[in-house]
Design a protein around this motif. Structure first.
Motif, PDB file in Angstrom:
ATOM      1  N   ARG A 146       7.021  -6.820  -1.059  1.00 37.64           N
ATOM      2  CA  ARG A 146       6.866  -6.313  -1.750  1.00 37.64           C
ATOM      3  C   ARG A 146       7.553  -5.242  -1.980  1.00 37.64           C
ATOM      4  NH1 ARG A 146       0.910  -6.706  -5.056  1.00 37.64           N
ATOM      5  NH2 ARG A 146       2.301  -6.366  -6.446  1.00 37.64           N
ATOM      6  N   PHE A 147       8.247  -4.916  -2.908  1.00 40.93           N
ATOM      7  CA  PHE A 147       8.892  -3.707  -2.767  1.00 40.93           C
ATOM      8  C   PHE A 147       8.463  -2.512  -2.715  1.00 40.93           C
ATOM      9  CE2 PHE A 147      11.117   0.011  -4.392  1.00 40.93           C
ATOM     10  CZ  PHE A 147      11.596   0.134  -4.263  1.00 40.93           C
ATOM     11  N   GLY A 148       6.885  -2.359  -3.062  1.00 44.89           N
ATOM     12  CA  GLY A 148       5.785  -1.171  -3.163  1.00 44.89           C
ATOM     13  C   GLY A 148       5.794  -0.977  -1.480  1.00 44.89           C
ATOM     14  N   THR A 149       4.374  -2.055  -1.092  1.00 48.25           N
ATOM     15  CA  THR A 149       4.431  -2.226   0.501  1.00 48.25           C
ATOM     16  C   THR A 149       5.354  -1.526   1.354  1.00 48.25           C
ATOM     17  OG1 THR A 149       2.955  -3.949  -0.694  1.00 48.25           O
ATOM     18  CG2 THR A 149       3.730  -3.760   2.166  1.00 48.25           C
ATOM     19  N   LYS A 159       7.817   0.542   0.295  1.00 46.42           N
ATOM     20  CA  LYS A 159       8.088   1.574   0.740  1.00 46.42           C
ATOM     21  C   LYS A 159       7.295   2.751   1.107  1.00 46.42           C
ATOM     22  CE  LYS A 159       9.025   5.293  -2.293  1.00 46.42           C
ATOM     23  NZ  LYS A 159      10.274   6.297  -1.800  1.00 46.42           N
ATOM     24  N   VAL A 160       5.769   2.075   1.405  1.00 48.38           N
ATOM     25  CA  VAL A 160       5.365   3.108   1.862  1.00 48.38           C
ATOM     26  C   VAL A 160       4.975   2.470   2.811  1.00 48.38           C
ATOM     27  CG1 VAL A 160       2.088   2.838   3.070  1.00 48.38           C
ATOM     28  CG2 VAL A 160       2.937   2.393   0.026  1.00 48.38           C
ATOM     29  N   PHE A 206       0.604   6.422  -0.919  1.00 48.45           N
ATOM     30  CA  PHE A 206       0.132   6.126  -1.807  1.00 48.45           C
ATOM     31  C   PHE A 206       1.377   5.650  -4.030  1.00 48.45           C
ATOM     32  CE2 PHE A 206      -3.383   8.033  -0.377  1.00 48.45           C
ATOM     33  CZ  PHE A 206      -4.956   7.171  -0.960  1.00 48.45           C
ATOM     34  N   THR A 207       2.551   6.844  -2.917  1.00 47.37           N
ATOM     35  CA  THR A 207       3.574   6.745  -3.698  1.00 47.37           C
ATOM     36  C   THR A 207       4.034   4.945  -4.294  1.00 47.37           C
ATOM     37  OG1 THR A 207       4.492   8.245  -4.184  1.00 47.37           O
ATOM     38  CG2 THR A 207       6.357   6.967  -4.978  1.00 47.37           C
ATOM     39  N   GLY A 208       4.033   4.213  -3.957  1.00 45.85           N
ATOM     40  CA  GLY A 208       3.987   3.010  -3.347  1.00 45.85           C
ATOM     41  C   GLY A 208       3.371   1.903  -3.948  1.00 45.85           C
ATOM     42  N   VAL A 209       2.036   2.122  -3.611  1.00 48.37           N
ATOM     43  CA  VAL A 209       1.057   1.270  -4.107  1.00 48.37           C
ATOM     44  C   VAL A 209       1.020   1.546  -6.157  1.00 48.37           C
ATOM     45  CG1 VAL A 209      -1.293   1.771  -4.978  1.00 48.37           C
ATOM     46  CG2 VAL A 209      -0.621   2.098  -2.311  1.00 48.37           C
TER      47      VAL A 209
END
Length: 250
Positions: free
Chosen positions: A166-169, A171-172, A206-209
């Motif tokens: 996942r992109f957000g994961t 990203k974190v 938290f930004t990726g979350v």
């Protein structure tokens, strides 16, 4: 004659669609700039993507922060080339001039924000939370546009394409790595921890979350639009599908 008119209509629609995607990307870059400025105003540490260049500018004062930032972004482009190899598109080199536009947006929004700043530690955290929400929105806008992204997000997207995560994961993980690198550079070149605070790690965690939450909402809106289009017997172009998708799990 009707065939020629139909072809012109399709060409015009394609041009308008591409223009819209580019406009969305540029708007996303501007929103990201605003988000970073709000994070900076919170005074709890720089955002992870800019932390390392900022620390290096503290350690080597003869070189400006802007110069280190440009060098950092060029390095991130090289990382993409190593990860993607033949899949790297020449059009993605536009990330470098887009980084210049990104810097202009950051300067412009910082001027607009002026002396506005939190007046307490609690208020600083509220500013930080708001900045992360705005920054994540800008990131999603650039990803959804399916065009050229900012260098940091493009590296994350390259990892996503190779792993299917996942992109957000991802990203974190990327942001935490940037924060850790900034800490290492601080101890090596400044002699003590500088330019990195608790807000830097909060942004990294938290930004990726928040990006994942936004992407989930986008996915629901996209599916609803497809359902309505299918009911009308039409097709909907999706920039995420055209680009290979942000993630198979979105």
């Amino acid at each position: 004659m009707p065939a020629a008119l139909a072809e012109r209509s399709l060409t015009l629609r394609a041009a308008l669609f591409l223009t819209g995607r580019i406009a969305l990307m540029l708007a996303g870059i501007a929103v990201m700039g605003l988000g970073i400025d709000i994070v900076v105003k919170a005074d709890l540490g720089n955002s992870p993507i800019s932390a390392t260049p900022n620390v290096l500018s503290l350690g080597f004062t003869a070189v400006s922060f802007g110069t280190f930032m440009l060098g950092w972004q060029c390095f991130l482009v090289l990382v993409q080339i190593v990860l993607l190899r033949r899949e790297f598109r020449l059009v993605d080199l536009w990330q470098i001039p887009i980084s210049v536009f990104f810097g202009v947006c950051i300067d412009a929004f910082m001027t607009l924000l002026g002396p506005a700043a939190p007046t307490s530690y609690v208020a600083s955290w509220l500013w930080l939370a708001g900045g992360m929400a705005v920054l994540a929105l800008g990131i999603v806008m650039t990803v959804v546009s399916g065009t050229v992204m900012n260098c940091g997000e493009a590296v994350v997207q390259a990892v996503v394409r190779k792993t299917g995560a996942r992109f957000g994961t991802v990203k974190v993980g990327f942001d935490l790595a940037c924060a850790a690198l900034a800490c290492l550079c601080a101890f090596l070149f400044v002699g003590h921890l500088a330019g990195v605070r608790e807000g830097t790690f909060a942004c990294a965690a938290f930004t990726g979350v928040i990006v994942n939450v936004y992407m989930g909402l986008y996915g629901k809106l996209r599916d609803a639009a497809r359902a309505r289009s299918k009911a009308r017997g039409e097709s909907v172009a999706d920039p995420l599908v055209q680009r290979g998708g942000v993630s198979s799990q979105e």
